[in-house]
Enzyme design. Structure first.
Site, PDB file in Angstrom:
ATOM      1  N   CYS A  63       0.806  -1.232   0.000  1.00 23.48           N
ATOM      2  CA  CYS A  63       0.000   0.000   0.000  1.00 23.48           C
ATOM      3  C   CYS A  63       0.838   1.281   0.000  1.00 23.48           C
ATOM      4  O   CYS A  63       0.333   2.339  -0.390  1.00 23.48           O
ATOM      5  CB  CYS A  63      -0.975  -0.020   1.170  1.00 23.48           C
ATOM      6  SG  CYS A  63      -0.250  -0.571   2.714  1.00 23.48           S
ATOM      7  N   HIS A 123      -1.421   6.901   3.015  1.00 21.61           N
ATOM      8  CA  HIS A 123       0.031   6.792   3.159  1.00 21.61           C
ATOM      9  C   HIS A 123       0.698   7.918   2.350  1.00 21.61           C
ATOM     10  O   HIS A 123       0.400   8.096   1.155  1.00 21.61           O
ATOM     11  CB  HIS A 123       0.537   5.456   2.614  1.00 21.61           C
ATOM     12  CG  HIS A 123       0.147   4.266   3.444  1.00 21.61           C
ATOM     13  ND1 HIS A 123      -0.444   4.342   4.677  1.00 21.61           N
ATOM     14  CD2 HIS A 123       0.324   2.934   3.198  1.00 21.61           C
ATOM     15  CE1 HIS A 123      -0.636   3.121   5.156  1.00 21.61           C
ATOM     16  NE2 HIS A 123      -0.184   2.248   4.270  1.00 21.61           N
TER      17      HIS A 123
HETATM   18  P1  NAP Z   1      -7.020  -7.430   9.368  1.00 21.60           P
HETATM   19  O1  NAP Z   1      -7.823  -6.224   9.625  1.00 21.60           O
HETATM   20  O2  NAP Z   1      -6.212  -8.012  10.479  1.00 21.60           O
HETATM   21  O3  NAP Z   1      -8.000  -8.580   8.794  1.00 21.60           O
HETATM   22  C1  NAP Z   1      -7.564  -9.899   8.611  1.00 21.60           C
HETATM   23  C2  NAP Z   1      -8.665 -10.761   8.045  1.00 21.60           C
HETATM   24  O4  NAP Z   1      -8.154 -12.086   7.824  1.00 21.60           O
HETATM   25  C3  NAP Z   1      -9.878 -10.914   8.946  1.00 21.60           C
HETATM   26  O5  NAP Z   1     -11.027 -11.121   8.161  1.00 21.60           O
HETATM   27  C4  NAP Z   1      -9.554 -12.209   9.713  1.00 21.60           C
HETATM   28  O6  NAP Z   1     -10.706 -12.897  10.129  1.00 21.60           O
HETATM   29  C5  NAP Z   1      -8.868 -13.013   8.646  1.00 21.60           C
HETATM   30  N1  NAP Z   1      -7.908 -13.955   9.240  1.00 21.60           N
HETATM   31  C6  NAP Z   1      -6.888 -13.688  10.092  1.00 21.60           C
HETATM   32  N2  NAP Z   1      -6.230 -14.821  10.430  1.00 21.60           N
HETATM   33  C7  NAP Z   1      -6.857 -15.822   9.780  1.00 21.60           C
HETATM   34  C8  NAP Z   1      -6.678 -17.239   9.733  1.00 21.60           C
HETATM   35  N3  NAP Z   1      -5.695 -17.836  10.400  1.00 21.60           N
HETATM   36  N4  NAP Z   1      -7.535 -17.976   8.976  1.00 21.60           N
HETATM   37  C9  NAP Z   1      -8.533 -17.378   8.286  1.00 21.60           C
HETATM   38  N5  NAP Z   1      -8.760 -16.059   8.295  1.00 21.60           N
HETATM   39  C10 NAP Z   1      -7.931 -15.288   9.038  1.00 21.60           C
HETATM   40  O7  NAP Z   1      -5.969  -7.197   8.180  1.00 21.60           O
HETATM   41  P2  NAP Z   1      -6.077  -6.209   6.901  1.00 21.60           P
HETATM   42  O8  NAP Z   1      -5.475  -4.903   7.226  1.00 21.60           O
HETATM   43  O9  NAP Z   1      -7.444  -6.273   6.351  1.00 21.60           O
HETATM   44  O10 NAP Z   1      -5.044  -6.897   5.907  1.00 21.60           O
HETATM   45  C11 NAP Z   1      -5.349  -8.064   5.166  1.00 21.60           C
HETATM   46  C12 NAP Z   1      -4.252  -8.323   4.141  1.00 21.60           C
HETATM   47  O11 NAP Z   1      -4.199  -7.240   3.233  1.00 21.60           O
HETATM   48  C13 NAP Z   1      -2.853  -8.465   4.756  1.00 21.60           C
HETATM   49  O12 NAP Z   1      -2.113  -9.399   3.998  1.00 21.60           O
HETATM   50  C14 NAP Z   1      -2.274  -7.078   4.567  1.00 21.60           C
HETATM   51  O13 NAP Z   1      -0.872  -7.069   4.521  1.00 21.60           O
HETATM   52  C15 NAP Z   1      -2.869  -6.689   3.228  1.00 21.60           C
HETATM   53  N6  NAP Z   1      -2.993  -5.237   3.002  1.00 21.60           N
HETATM   54  C16 NAP Z   1      -3.521  -4.425   3.952  1.00 21.60           C
HETATM   55  C17 NAP Z   1      -3.627  -3.069   3.680  1.00 21.60           C
HETATM   56  C18 NAP Z   1      -4.192  -2.089   4.675  1.00 21.60           C
HETATM   57  O14 NAP Z   1      -4.124  -0.869   4.400  1.00 21.60           O
HETATM   58  N7  NAP Z   1      -4.733  -2.536   5.809  1.00 21.60           N
HETATM   59  C19 NAP Z   1      -3.212  -2.555   2.454  1.00 21.60           C
HETATM   60  C20 NAP Z   1      -2.686  -3.428   1.500  1.00 21.60           C
HETATM   61  C21 NAP Z   1      -2.581  -4.771   1.784  1.00 21.60           C
HETATM   62  P3  NAP Z   1     -11.320 -12.783  11.626  1.00 21.60           P
HETATM   63  O15 NAP Z   1     -11.969 -11.445  11.724  1.00 21.60           O
HETATM   64  O16 NAP Z   1     -12.291 -13.921  11.661  1.00 21.60           O
HETATM   65  O17 NAP Z   1     -10.165 -12.950  12.567  1.00 21.60           O
END
Ligand code: NAP
Length: 345
Positions: A149, A242
C-alpha cells in the site's frame, strides 16, 4: 452487463470491509460469499464483523453466513485480504480449484510468474497468467496481486518519470497510516502523540516491488527495472492515507516542467473504478495531505506535489494515496475489471 459473483477471503478485516463498501452497487460484481477465520465462521456477517467504516454494513451482506477460507466458495472470482501467514497456502488452493484469485497479500507478489499489477501502469503483465497456469497446473484458476500500500503511492509517479527519462535511483521515506496495520493494529498507547520508525517487514517490500511493476514483459518473463530504491518506513498518527517523500536521480536530464508534465499526461483507464485523473498534481505548497487528499477520485487517485530540484538528488516530490482503497481493495477491484476487459476472466 454480465454480473460476476465474488467471494472475499478475510472479509471481516480492514481491507475486507473496504471491499464490501466499494462493491456495494458495483455494476459487474455481486458479493455472494464471505470467508474469515474460525472466530467468525458460522456467524452472519453483521455479527462476525466489527464494522469500522462510515455508514452501516450494506443490507446485501448482513445475513451472509461467514465460511472458512477453503474452496469451494459460492462465487466466480475470489478477492483475498488474508494475512500473509495464511494467504500463500489458501490462495494456491483456490487457484488450483479453478478460481481467479486477486490478492492484497504479499505472499505471491514477487513470484516471477505472478503479475504484480497497477492497472494503469503495467496492464500488459496480465499476459503472465497463461504461463502461470501452465507452470503450476492451475487449469483455469490463477493468482494476480496488488502492490504494497505504500508502493502504490510512489510507483505511478516513478513510472511517469521512468518511461520518459529513466530512473537511476530513488530514496523513499514513507509516513504510513494506522489502518495499514489492520484491526486492531497498532496499540493507541504506541501511536498517539508519536511516530514509530518501524513497520515489520515493510522496508524490503518498498525497496523491491516498484522495480517489478515497472519491469518489461518479454518472452513470458518480467525483466525488472534496473534502479535501486532505498526506503525508511514510519507509522504515523493518521487514520487512512500513506504519504511518501521521494527523491530521485534520473538517467537522462529533464526539467522540472518535464517531470510535472509526465505526471499530468499519465492516462487513467476507462474502467468502472478508474478515477478521472490517475495522478493529480497539486501546486499548493502544503499539499498533498492525507486528511485533505486521500479521498480524491473516490480514493483511487494518486496525489502528488512539492516538486523541486533537490540539493543531493535530481528532484524531490511527495506522493499520497488511500491505503485501503488504492492501496488495497479499490486496486484489486480495478484489477478484476481489467482482467474482465482483457478476457482473462
Ligand atoms: P485485518 O484487519 O487483520 O484482517 C484480517 C482478516 O483475515 C480478517 O477477516 C480475519 O478474520 C482473517 N484472518 C486472520 N487470520 C486468519 C486465519 N488464520 N484464517 C482465516 N482467516 C484469518 O488485516 P487487513 O489490514 O485487512 O489486511 C489483510 C491483508 O491485506 C494483509 O495481507 C495485509 O498485509 C494486506 N494489506 C492491507 C492493507 C491495509 O491498508 N490494511 C493494504 C494493502 C494490503 P477474523 O476477523 O475472523 O479474525
Amino acid at each position: 452487463m454480465k454480473k460476476y459473483r465474488v467471494g472475499i477471503l478475510g472479509a471481516t478485516g480492514t481491507v475486507g470491509q473496504r471491499f464490501i463498501q466499494l462493491l456495494e452497487g458495483h455494476p459487474q460484481f455481486e458479493v455472494t460469499a464471505l470467508a474469515a477465520s474460525d472466530r467468525s465462521a458460522g456467524k452472519p456477517y453483521a455479527e462476525a464483523c466489527a464494522w469500522k467504516l462510515n455508514g452501516a454494513i450494506p443490507e446485501s451482506v448482513r445475513e451472509i453466513v461467514v465460511v472458512p477460507i477453503e474452496p469451494p466458495l459460492d462465487c466466480d472470482i475470489v478477492f483475498s485480504s488474508l494475512p500473509s501467514s495464511v494467504a500463500r497456502e489458501t490462495e494456491e488452493a483456490f487457484a488450483r480449484a479453478g478460481y481467479p484469485v486477486i490478492s492484497n497479500s504479499s505472499s505471491y507478489r514477487m513470484d516471477e510468474d505472478v503479475p504484480l499489477l497497477i492497472a494503469e501502469v503495467n496492464p500488459d503483465h496480465v499476459d503472465l497468467i497463461p504461463e502461470q497456469q501452465k507452470k503450476r497446473g492451475f487449469g483455469k484458476g490463477f493468482i494476480v496481486t496488488n502492490p504494497n500500500c505504500a508502493v502504490v503511492s510512489f510507483a505511478p509517479p516513478l513510472a511517469a518519470i521512468h518511461r520518459k527519462f529513466g530512473i537511476e535511483s530513488a530514496v523513499v521515506t514513507t509516513m504510513q497510516a494506522i489502518s495499514g496495520a489492520g484491526y486492531p493494529g497498532v496499540a493507541s498507547m504506541d501511536i498517539v502523540d508519536n511516530v514509530v520508525p518501524y513497520i515489520a517487514g515493510e522496508e524490503p517490500k518498498v525497496e523491491t516491488e516498484a522495480q517489478k511493476i515497472l519491469g518489461t514483459l518479454t518472452n513470458g518473463a518480467i525483466e525488472k527495472a534496473d534502479f535501486a530504491v532505498s526506503a525508511q518506513c514510519f507509522r504515523v498518527n493518521v487514520l487512512d492515507g500513506h504519504t511518501c517523500a521521494v527523491r530521485v536521480n534520473l538517467a537522462e536530464k529533464a526539467t522540472l516542467e518535464d517531470i510535472v508534465a509526465a505526471m499530468k499526461e499519465f492516462p487513467s483507464l476507462g474502467l468502472h473504478s478508474s478515477p478521472a485523473r490517475f495522478i493529480d498534481v497539486l501546486d499548493e505548497p502544503s499539499r498533498p495531505q492525507p486528511r485533505l487528499d486521500r479521498d480524491s477520485g473516490n480514493g483511487m487517485t494518486i496525489t502528488v506535489g512539492r516538486f523541486f530540484p533537490d540539493t543531493v538528488f535530481d528532484y524531490r516530490f511527495v506522493a499520497l494515496s488511500h491505503n485501503t482503497v488504492r492501496g488495497a481493495a479499490g486496486s484489486a477491484i480495478l484489477n478484476a475489471e481489467l482482467l474482465i476487459d482483457r478476457r482473462m476472466i
